[in-house]
Design a protein around this motif. Structure first.
Motif, PDB file in Angstrom:
ATOM      1  N   VAL A   1       0.853  -1.195   0.000  1.00 15.24           N
ATOM      2  CA  VAL A   1       0.000   0.000   0.000  1.00 15.24           C
ATOM      3  C   VAL A   1       0.884   1.238   0.000  1.00 15.24           C
ATOM      4  CG1 VAL A   1      -1.752   1.303   1.262  1.00 15.24           C
ATOM      5  CG2 VAL A   1      -1.824  -1.209   1.265  1.00 15.24           C
ATOM      6  N   GLY A   2       0.613   2.158  -0.939  1.00 18.94           N
ATOM      7  CA  GLY A   2       1.378   3.394  -0.994  1.00 18.94           C
ATOM      8  C   GLY A   2       2.249   3.489  -2.230  1.00 18.94           C
ATOM      9  N   ASN A   3       2.833   4.652  -2.419  1.00 18.27           N
ATOM     10  CA  ASN A   3       3.698   4.925  -3.564  1.00 18.27           C
ATOM     11  C   ASN A   3       5.028   4.190  -3.390  1.00 18.27           C
ATOM     12  OD1 ASN A   3       5.436   6.084  -5.508  1.00 18.27           O
ATOM     13  ND2 ASN A   3       4.249   7.989  -5.495  1.00 18.27           N
ATOM     14  N   VAL A   4       5.408   3.420  -4.401  1.00 15.24           N
ATOM     15  CA  VAL A   4       6.651   2.653  -4.297  1.00 15.24           C
ATOM     16  C   VAL A   4       7.875   3.553  -4.174  1.00 15.24           C
ATOM     17  CG1 VAL A   4       5.749   0.649  -5.529  1.00 15.24           C
ATOM     18  CG2 VAL A   4       6.820   2.498  -6.830  1.00 15.24           C
ATOM     19  N   GLN A   5       7.747   4.821  -4.548  1.00 11.52           N
ATOM     20  CA  GLN A   5       8.867   5.753  -4.461  1.00 11.52           C
ATOM     21  C   GLN A   5       8.997   6.385  -3.063  1.00 11.52           C
ATOM     22  OE1 GLN A   5      11.029   5.992  -6.905  1.00 11.52           O
ATOM     23  NE2 GLN A   5       9.779   4.564  -8.117  1.00 11.52           N
ATOM     24  N   SER A   6       8.051   6.084  -2.174  1.00  9.62           N
ATOM     25  CA  SER A   6       8.131   6.639  -0.827  1.00  9.62           C
ATOM     26  C   SER A   6       9.425   6.172  -0.156  1.00  9.62           C
ATOM     27  CB  SER A   6       6.927   6.209   0.000  1.00  9.62           C
ATOM     28  OG  SER A   6       5.731   6.709  -0.571  1.00  9.62           O
ATOM     29  N   PRO A   7      10.088   7.055   0.588  1.00 12.02           N
ATOM     30  CA  PRO A   7      11.424   6.753   1.096  1.00 12.02           C
ATOM     31  C   PRO A   7      11.477   5.729   2.236  1.00 12.02           C
ATOM     32  CG  PRO A   7      10.694   8.883   1.906  1.00 12.02           C
ATOM     33  CD  PRO A   7       9.675   8.443   0.902  1.00 12.02           C
TER      34      PRO A   7
ATOM     35  N   THR B   1      -5.121   4.808  11.206  1.00 12.67           N
ATOM     36  CA  THR B   1      -5.297   6.213  10.796  1.00 12.67           C
ATOM     37  C   THR B   1      -3.951   6.887  10.583  1.00 12.67           C
ATOM     38  OG1 THR B   1      -7.344   6.313  12.088  1.00 12.67           O
ATOM     39  CG2 THR B   1      -6.343   8.409  11.448  1.00 12.67           C
ATOM     40  N   ASP B   2      -3.014   6.610  11.471  1.00 12.43           N
ATOM     41  CA  ASP B   2      -1.680   7.206  11.381  1.00 12.43           C
ATOM     42  C   ASP B   2      -0.957   6.766  10.108  1.00 12.43           C
ATOM     43  OD1 ASP B   2       0.415   8.827  12.615  1.00 12.43           O
ATOM     44  OD2 ASP B   2       1.493   6.941  12.886  1.00 12.43           O
ATOM     45  N   LEU B   3      -0.992   5.464   9.827  1.00 11.22           N
ATOM     46  CA  LEU B   3      -0.313   4.949   8.637  1.00 11.22           C
ATOM     47  C   LEU B   3      -0.993   5.442   7.360  1.00 11.22           C
ATOM     48  CD1 LEU B   3       0.478   1.241   9.631  1.00 11.22           C
ATOM     49  CD2 LEU B   3       1.985   3.227   9.723  1.00 11.22           C
ATOM     50  N   GLU B   4      -2.317   5.506   7.380  1.00 13.58           N
ATOM     51  CA  GLU B   4      -3.045   5.961   6.193  1.00 13.58           C
ATOM     52  C   GLU B   4      -2.688   7.403   5.848  1.00 13.58           C
ATOM     53  OE1 GLU B   4      -7.627   6.120   4.444  1.00 13.58           O
ATOM     54  OE2 GLU B   4      -7.237   5.539   6.522  1.00 13.58           O
ATOM     55  N   ALA B   5      -2.577   8.256   6.879  1.00 12.77           N
ATOM     56  CA  ALA B   5      -2.234   9.663   6.637  1.00 12.77           C
ATOM     57  C   ALA B   5      -0.837   9.798   6.066  1.00 12.77           C
ATOM     58  CB  ALA B   5      -2.350  10.446   7.945  1.00 12.77           C
ATOM     59  N   LYS B   6       0.113   9.047   6.602  1.00  9.41           N
ATOM     60  CA  LYS B   6       1.494   9.129   6.124  1.00  9.41           C
ATOM     61  C   LYS B   6       1.643   8.518   4.737  1.00  9.41           C
ATOM     62  CE  LYS B   6       3.929   9.297  10.577  1.00  9.41           C
ATOM     63  NZ  LYS B   6       2.766   9.636  11.394  1.00  9.41           N
ATOM     64  N   THR B   7       0.816   7.494   4.457  1.00  9.62           N
ATOM     65  CA  THR B   7       0.858   6.874   3.130  1.00  9.62           C
ATOM     66  C   THR B   7       0.343   7.849   2.075  1.00  9.62           C
ATOM     67  OG1 THR B   7       0.520   4.685   4.084  1.00  9.62           O
ATOM     68  CG2 THR B   7       0.066   4.929   1.736  1.00  9.62           C
ATOM     69  N   LYS B   8      -0.759   8.544   2.388  1.00 12.02           N
ATOM     70  CA  LYS B   8      -1.322   9.510   1.446  1.00 12.02           C
ATOM     71  C   LYS B   8      -0.363  10.670   1.217  1.00 12.02           C
ATOM     72  CE  LYS B   8      -6.219   8.534   2.238  1.00 12.02           C
ATOM     73  NZ  LYS B   8      -7.518   9.044   2.749  1.00 12.02           N
TER      74      LYS B   8
ATOM     75  N   THR C   1       2.639  10.324   0.905  1.00 10.43           N
ATOM     76  CA  THR C   1       3.754   9.669   0.190  1.00 10.43           C
ATOM     77  C   THR C   1       5.049   9.695   0.999  1.00 10.43           C
ATOM     78  OG1 THR C   1       4.499  11.639  -1.038  1.00 10.43           O
ATOM     79  CG2 THR C   1       2.752  10.303  -2.053  1.00 10.43           C
ATOM     80  N   ASN C   2       4.931   9.729   2.318  1.00  7.25           N
ATOM     81  CA  ASN C   2       6.122   9.632   3.161  1.00  7.25           C
ATOM     82  C   ASN C   2       6.539   8.183   3.380  1.00  7.25           C
ATOM     83  OD1 ASN C   2       6.378  12.410   3.585  1.00  7.25           O
ATOM     84  ND2 ASN C   2       4.915  12.366   5.287  1.00  7.25           N
ATOM     85  N   ILE C   3       5.548   7.296   3.405  1.00 10.81           N
ATOM     86  CA  ILE C   3       5.837   5.887   3.654  1.00 10.81           C
ATOM     87  C   ILE C   3       5.048   5.005   2.697  1.00 10.81           C
ATOM     88  CG2 ILE C   3       6.222   6.308   6.132  1.00 10.81           C
ATOM     89  CD1 ILE C   3       3.458   4.974   6.609  1.00 10.81           C
ATOM     90  N   LYS C   4       5.474   3.767   2.598  1.00 13.91           N
ATOM     91  CA  LYS C   4       4.701   2.710   1.946  1.00 13.91           C
ATOM     92  C   LYS C   4       4.616   1.568   2.958  1.00 13.91           C
ATOM     93  CE  LYS C   4       8.884   1.353  -0.666  1.00 13.91           C
ATOM     94  NZ  LYS C   4       9.619   2.605  -0.458  1.00 13.91           N
ATOM     95  N   VAL C   5       3.476   0.902   3.004  1.00 11.63           N
ATOM     96  CA  VAL C   5       3.215  -0.114   4.020  1.00 11.63           C
ATOM     97  C   VAL C   5       3.007  -1.476   3.372  1.00 11.63           C
ATOM     98  CG1 VAL C   5       1.780  -0.773   5.977  1.00 11.63           C
ATOM     99  CG2 VAL C   5       2.115   1.651   5.447  1.00 11.63           C
ATOM    100  N   ASN C   6       3.682  -2.483   3.906  1.00  9.66           N
ATOM    101  CA  ASN C   6       3.473  -3.867   3.500  1.00  9.66           C
ATOM    102  C   ASN C   6       2.675  -4.560   4.602  1.00  9.66           C
ATOM    103  OD1 ASN C   6       4.983  -3.568   1.148  1.00  9.66           O
ATOM    104  ND2 ASN C   6       6.886  -4.169   2.136  1.00  9.66           N
ATOM    105  N   TYR C   7       1.441  -4.936   4.298  1.00 15.90           N
ATOM    106  CA  TYR C   7       0.592  -5.630   5.266  1.00 15.90           C
ATOM    107  C   TYR C   7       0.758  -7.143   5.084  1.00 15.90           C
ATOM    108  CZ  TYR C   7      -1.918  -1.273   6.330  1.00 15.90           C
ATOM    109  OH  TYR C   7      -2.257   0.002   6.730  1.00 15.90           O
ATOM    110  N   HIS C   8       1.343  -7.797   6.080  1.00 16.76           N
ATOM    111  CA  HIS C   8       1.535  -9.252   6.046  1.00 16.76           C
ATOM    112  C   HIS C   8       0.457  -9.892   6.916  1.00 16.76           C
ATOM    113  CE1 HIS C   8       5.770  -8.649   4.545  1.00 16.76           C
ATOM    114  NE2 HIS C   8       5.625  -7.531   5.225  1.00 16.76           N
TER     115      HIS C   8
END
Length: 475
Positions: A239-245, A269-276, A278-285
């Motif tokens: 989830v998120g932009n693959v270019q996120s750092p 909520t915290d992860l969703e805001a940071k993902t939008k 484009t600061n982070i990308k999240v891998n949900y396992h």
């Protein structure tokens, strides 16, 4: 040494028979439940966090067959003393493993009778007492190995020399012959026992080694059943932009109550805001190890499968369904309580529609568990990565909090902030445009125009490398 009276020896033999049967049943039950699910038992061994990967697999695939061999030997009473001695050694190893897990606060099921691995509750005291009791029974057979209705007893009887009658015993010649015959029989018996023990041991070792290969083959995951549009065994759902750092890896089980607590405390909520942003990308396992906590209907596996089915539509739909599963409806938690029956597939499908699933294939994917292989693969990869409990969170490849300690949203947020600062500081600075005066080109630029171009290319490569390293760390 004073000989044991015949009556006492008989009583010890009958007690030994009962002990043999009890231990044989225990070892047989333990082995068959593990043989049926080789991959699950390897994951249970890894959860102890005490052996390297190669040894974890050797134990996971070979130990159940060794246990079955002990069960058979004890059941028929063949080389009973040696089988009981191996039983003592194995039980001591198990006991040490349980004690060290308890001391390190690792929450696992012992896996003694199948299953095993990470859990939300433990029964270490019961496990320790049970192992101590089985050790006492095994030691009894080491000391009093000759038992009733055993191959060992039959072998001894086959070499017995008939005693002399009162009349025969009056002849010195008969007595000498009798003693010589007994001595020869004892030598023959020792030879037979030695060869039988060595031959049986060789067969047990050979079968156990063969079992490692056979069970390893049975434990292989069908890769054709792992494919998914937006998910893989190593990354879960991306989830998120693959270019996120910065990459965040989140390991959860749909049945895990602590995961629900973390999600409801604001993590999603915290992860969703940071993902939008484009600061982070999240891998949900999404893993499945708590099927036993859903009263037999395997909610963990089915719910994880439904989440991967939702990811086929889009990552956004996956996130919404994920939030619904860990959230509340009409003030009630959607996640079934631990130890209760999980919701049926029809509820999972209804939640999917609530999340915005528009594909008609979603219900088929859920009811048919089309991503069952992916759930298994993700769980296996998590086990290999040392994930011994959920929730487990990695930020930029670093575990947040101590092993088996539940991270907080504040800890995760602080780690993300630190990782973002580190990513920013390691990025190459952009070249500063040279100052110009009255339309003339600065001497520094005109004297070496290739330097500026070179720095620009270097900066691009450095940023690319940083993004690649972050993605790699999540795996």
């Amino acid at each position: 040494m004073k000989a044991v009276p015949t009556a006492v020896r008989d009583r010890l033999g009958w007690v030994g028979l009962a002990v043999r049967i009890v231990l044989a049943l225990v070892w047989g039950w333990a082995s068959l439940s593990k043989i049926a699910h080789p991959l699950t038992f390897v994951q249970a061994v890894r959860a102890y966090d005490a052996t390297p990967e190669w040894l974890s697999k050797a134990i996971g695939y070979g130990l159940p067959v060794l246990e079955l061999s002990i069960a058979i030997l004890l059941l028929v009473g063949l080389i009973t003393r040696y089988a009981a001695a191996v039983s003592v050694v194995l039980l001591l190893v198990f006991l040490v493993g349980i004690v060290q897990a308890a001391a390190r606060n690792i929450k696992i099921e012992c896996g003694c009778f199948g299953g095993g691995g990470v859990t939300t509750s433990t029964a270490y005291t019961l496990d320790i007492l049970r192992d101590l009791g089985l050790i006492v029974l095994s030691v009894y057979l080491v000391v009093f190995a000759l038992t009733k209705f055993s191959v060992d007893e039959a072998l001894i009887k086959s070499e017995m020399v008939p005693g002399l009658t009162a009349k025969q015993a009056k002849s010195e010649k008969n007595v000498r012959r009798y003693r010589a015959a007994r001595a020869a029989a004892e030598v023959e018996l020792r030879h037979k026992q030695r060869y039988l023990a060595l031959g049986t041991a060789a067969v047990v070792v050979l079968v156990s080694l063969i079992a490692v290969g056979v069970q390893g083959g049975r434990a292989k995951i069908d890769t054709s059943a792992v494919a998914s549009t937006n998910a893989s065994a190593t990354t879960g759902v991306r989830v998120g932009n693959v270019q996120s750092p910065v990459t965040v890896d989140l390991y959860e089980d749909p049945q895990c109550p602590i995961c629900k607590q973390l999600e409801q405390s604001g993590l999603g909520t915290d992860l969703e805001a940071k993902t939008k942003a484009t600061n982070i990308k999240v891998n949900y396992h999404l893993m499945s190890f708590l099927d036993s906590s859903s009263n037999g209907n395997k909610y963990s596996s089915r719910a994880a499968n439904a989440l991967y089915c939702a990811s086929d539509t889009s990552a956004a739909v996956f996130v919404k369904l994920h939030d619904i599963m860990y959230g509340k409806t009409s003030g009630k938690d959607n996640q079934p309580a631990e130890g209760t029956k999980g919701v049926p597939d029809s509820t999972l499908i209804a939640w999917g529609k609530q999340a915005g699933v528009s594909s008609a294939t979603f219900s088929t994917c859920v009811s048919g568990q089309q991503h069952k292989g992916l759930v298994t693969a993700v769980t296996e990869e998590a086990s290999k990565a040392g994930v011994s409990g959920t929730p487990t969170v990695f930020v930029a490849g670093k575990r947040i909090g101590a092993v088996n300690a539940v991270p907080t949203v504040a800890q995760i947020d602080a780690a993300i902030t630190k990782a973002l600062a580190s990513a920013k500081s390691t990025a190459a600075p952009s070249p500063t445009p040279a100052a110009t005066t009255s339309g003339s080109v600065s001497p520094s630029v005109s004297s070496s125009p290739s330097v500026s171009s070179s720095k620009s290319v270097s900066s691009s490569k450095s940023a690319s490398a940083s993004s690649s390293a972050s993605a790699s760390s999540s795996k």
